[in-house]
Scaffold this motif. Sequence first.
Motif, short mmCIF file in Angstrom:
data_model
loop_
_atom_site.label_atom_id
_atom_site.label_comp_id
_atom_site.label_asym_id
_atom_site.label_seq_id
_atom_site.Cartn_x
_atom_site.Cartn_y
_atom_site.Cartn_z
N ALA A 231 0.78 -1.28 0.07
CA ALA A 231 0.08 0.15 0.03
C ALA A 231 0.66 1.17 0.10
CB ALA A 231 -0.92 0.05 1.14
N SER A 232 1.85 1.32 0.78
CA SER A 232 2.78 2.51 0.78
C SER A 232 3.73 2.58 -0.34
CB SER A 232 3.52 2.62 2.15
OG SER A 232 4.52 1.43 2.24
N ALA B 180 3.63 0.94 -3.39
CA ALA B 180 3.09 0.99 -4.85
C ALA B 180 2.09 2.07 -4.88
CB ALA B 180 2.38 -0.43 -5.19
N PHE B 181 1.29 2.46 -4.02
CA PHE B 181 0.24 3.41 -3.79
C PHE B 181 0.44 4.44 -3.03
CE2 PHE B 181 -1.39 -0.83 -4.68
CZ PHE B 181 -1.92 -0.59 -6.06
N GLU C 187 0.34 5.19 0.19
CA GLU C 187 -0.70 5.53 1.18
C GLU C 187 0.13 5.77 2.22
OE1 GLU C 187 -3.81 2.36 1.62
OE2 GLU C 187 -4.15 2.68 -0.59
#
Length: 205
Positions: free
Chosen positions: A4-5, A7-8, A10
């Motif tokens: 999540a952090s 690749a995206f 977040e």
Amino acid sequence: AAVASMAFGEPVAVVDGNMRRVLARLFAVENLKNRWLRETAQALLEPADPGTWNQALMELGSLLCTPKDPGCGQCPVARFCAGRTDPERYPAPQKRTQRAVEAVVLVLWDKNGVFLERREGGLLGGLWGVPLAEGPKVLQKLLSRFGLDRAEYVRQVRHAFTHKRLSVDVYTAFWEGNGEDPRSRPLSVLDRKILRLFAQRHVGN
């Protein structure tokens, strides 16, 4: 959290084994609590670039802040580290408790071999083995599943996993189903142990 952090983007902190060790030493905390770990990791997170931050701390833990002989002399945060004088003290080893679990296996055989099924989920997920059920008084449940009235008791096998100790009562019965050579399937250590016991008993009879 890592995906999540990284690749995206977040703002979610990663709390893996490396991060756990880095934070324990940075704040000199021996007995870590999961809530403290999550809250501390999240509070330290760089929200503008969470992926790079998470990756940097994980690499710090894997390359320098290692479990044994950490490279404190090369650590970029050594001057802020409260545990740097005795780093291997942090965190304290986790105490692992094993719970005792009863189980029953049913070795079904015919002229072609033994019946095997692919296990789903849990510790043995993805491997093949003989029908197994955990819990007390589950033999009848297994017998009913295969339309059997009785099975011959062989003996008990014990096997330890990280968090539980299995006491497995081994039963066997002739069953005209889809028997096969167990050497053709990926089996768990537990199932190989059970089938060795069955083979000894079968040859003996």
